[in-house]
Design a protein around this motif. Structure first.
Motif, short mmCIF file in Angstrom:
data_model
loop_
_atom_site.label_atom_id
_atom_site.label_comp_id
_atom_site.label_asym_id
_atom_site.label_seq_id
_atom_site.Cartn_x
_atom_site.Cartn_y
_atom_site.Cartn_z
N ALA A 48 -4.02 1.92 -11.68
CA ALA A 48 -2.81 1.15 -11.43
C ALA A 48 -1.67 1.58 -12.33
O ALA A 48 -0.51 1.32 -12.06
CB ALA A 48 -3.07 -0.33 -11.62
N ASN A 192 -6.90 0.08 -9.74
CA ASN A 192 -7.45 0.41 -8.43
C ASN A 192 -8.53 1.46 -8.65
O ASN A 192 -8.22 2.62 -8.92
CB ASN A 192 -6.36 0.92 -7.51
CG ASN A 192 -6.92 1.54 -6.24
OD1 ASN A 192 -8.05 1.26 -5.85
ND2 ASN A 192 -6.13 2.39 -5.59
N ARG A 200 -3.58 1.81 -1.95
CA ARG A 200 -3.57 1.18 -3.27
C ARG A 200 -3.67 -0.33 -3.22
O ARG A 200 -4.38 -0.95 -4.04
CB ARG A 200 -2.27 1.58 -4.00
CG ARG A 200 -2.10 0.94 -5.36
CD ARG A 200 -0.72 1.23 -5.90
NE ARG A 200 -0.45 0.49 -7.13
CZ ARG A 200 0.76 0.20 -7.56
NH1 ARG A 200 1.81 0.56 -6.84
NH2 ARG A 200 0.94 -0.46 -8.68
N ILE A 204 -6.59 -2.45 -4.94
CA ILE A 204 -6.49 -3.40 -6.06
C ILE A 204 -7.34 -4.63 -5.78
O ILE A 204 -8.06 -5.13 -6.66
CB ILE A 204 -5.02 -3.78 -6.32
CG1 ILE A 204 -4.25 -2.59 -6.88
CG2 ILE A 204 -4.93 -4.97 -7.29
CD1 ILE A 204 -2.75 -2.83 -7.04
N ASN A 208 -10.75 -5.87 -7.94
CA ASN A 208 -10.54 -6.96 -8.90
C ASN A 208 -10.94 -8.36 -8.44
O ASN A 208 -10.79 -9.31 -9.20
CB ASN A 208 -9.06 -6.99 -9.30
CG ASN A 208 -8.66 -5.77 -10.10
OD1 ASN A 208 -8.97 -5.66 -11.28
ND2 ASN A 208 -7.99 -4.82 -9.46
#
Length: 409
Positions: A48, A192, A200, A204, A208
């Motif tokens: 990221a 990511n 992307r 992410i 997460n």
């Protein structure tokens, strides 16, 4: 993007101490059961922070309103929208919730959105810093005691729909559009760890997500996934130093220390199915997050690693037995408890204690059951605080047993 987030894909979002597996009916006590919450992830690098050539999500400034904003997402084929985005609290749009449109009006009416989340402490007990070979990490800024609440925060982004690896990011970009710009920026700063072919934004999310409850007594039908600013910075360990717990009443995720943590020590959660063998855990982590787990358990010498695998396999057999409705004997309970303690698996220990409390109550070993109920309550209060579902459940067991053994005149 319309499939349900049924099993929350992530091993980190389902603890091995699943309460459905450990729920033994207690004939003399009126006690219910819940599914627990579980942990989430960052990658070994921090993609990221890399330069991205993808378009920046369009921005929209939240307007003041007394009613939360719900925005339908129209499918590209022109058919009627089935999914949408809810922005809460009304006017500030600090959090977006993705769900089927049919569910969002009800979610928007929850009283929790009118209550501010618990304020952060004057001084945090952690800091975020680069962790060698892992991207960003969470570290203790002072000694942290076992059972201490490390962080409590509301998620930035919540979804009850399964993130789609094939998404081009359009759906996620639309969800970010009406978010508070600060929230949007914090979401986009997260790692990511997915394969480069995955866009992307869904990357992410897939990297997460933590488990989120949509009910106090959660079930698979009431699970979602959430992304946090700070909790998502904690890295993986197969004997984690924290336990992740979601508090539905405040709609906040929380990390509690499962043991004492030294100043400067990295704070960890788990993304793995902890009762699987070391080889199985490492394969799953490598496939899902593209890193090799080098935690202390995964780097044990071969003979010690085999002993660890054997203990976890024993706990897994115990879990399967209870999940199937079996009632463990006292020797079986003691063996499982000793194994969980030897492995340092605090959540599994608490669930063994809970299973023992129920089994001992059913077999009318009430004095022993009371002792186990007290230990169960203490274990869950350390893991989740005093007002969680499990802590309350254990306290109800304890009080019911106490009343049965020592009735008041």
């Amino acid at each position: 993007m319309a499939s349900r987030l049924a099993d929350l894909i992530l091993a980190k979002s389902k603890t091995t101490g699943d309460s459905a597996a450990l729920d033994l009916p207690v004939e003399s006590l009126s006690i219910s059961s819940e599914q627990p919450q579980t942990p989430s992830a960052t990658s070994t690098s921090n993609p990221a922070t890399e330069t991205s050539t993808e378009p920046t999500p369009p921005t929209s400034t939240p307007s003041s309103s007394s009613k939360p904003l719900i925005v339908p997402f129209p499918p590209a084929n022109g058919s009627e929208a089935e999914d949408g985005f809810l922005y809460v609290p009304a006017g500030s749009n600090d959090l977006v919730i993705i769900d089927e449109l049919a569910n969002l009006d009800h979610t928007a009416s929850w009283p929790v959105w009118s209550v501010p989340p618990p304020p952060p402490p004057a001084e945090r007990c952690f800091y975020i810093e680069t962790a060698e070979g892992k991207g960003m990490g969470m570290f203790a800024s002072r000694p942290i005691k076992k059972g201490e609440l490390i962080i409590e925060e509301r998620p930035l982004f919540v979804t009850r729909l399964q993130p789609d690896e094939a998404s081009d990011g359009t759906f996620e970009m639309a969800a970010l559009k009406h978010l508070n710009p600060s929230t949007r920026e914090r979401f986009l700063s997260l790692s990511n760890a997915q394969d480069p072919h995955i866009n992307r934004l869904p990357g992410i999310l897939l990297t997460n997500l933590f488990a989120i409850d949509f009910d106090y007594e959660s079930s698979d039908e009431h699970l979602g996934g959430g992304v946090y600013e700070f909790i998502c910075r904690a890295n993986q360990d197969c004997v984690p130093s924290t336990h992740y717990h979601f508090n539905f009443k405040t709609f906040t995720g929380r990390l509690f220390a499962t043991r004492d943590i030294s100043k400067g020590e990295e704070i960890s959660v788990t993304y793995a199915a902890l009762l699987a063998s070391g080889a199985t855990r490492r394969r799953a982590l490598s496939k899902k997050y593209r890193f090799d787990c080098l935690c202390p358990t995964c780097t044990l010498p071969e003979d010690l690693a085999a002993q660890s695998d054997a203990r976890r396999a024993e706990l897994s057999r115990f879990d399967t037995f209870v999940r199937g409705g079996g009632m463990p004997s006292y020797p079986m309970l003691m063996d499982a408890l000793k194994v969980a303690e030897k492995e340092g698996l605090a959540s599994e220990r608490a669930h063994v204690l809970l299973a023992g409390t129920k089994a001992l109550s059913r077999s009318r070993q009430l004095e022993t059951a009371l002792d186990w109920a007290t230990k169960t309550r203490e274990a869950f209060e350390l893991l989740e605080g005093p007002v969680s579902f499990y802590s309350t459940l254990a306290r109800e067991h304890e009080e019911a047993l106490e009343a049965k053994l020592h009735p008041k005149a």
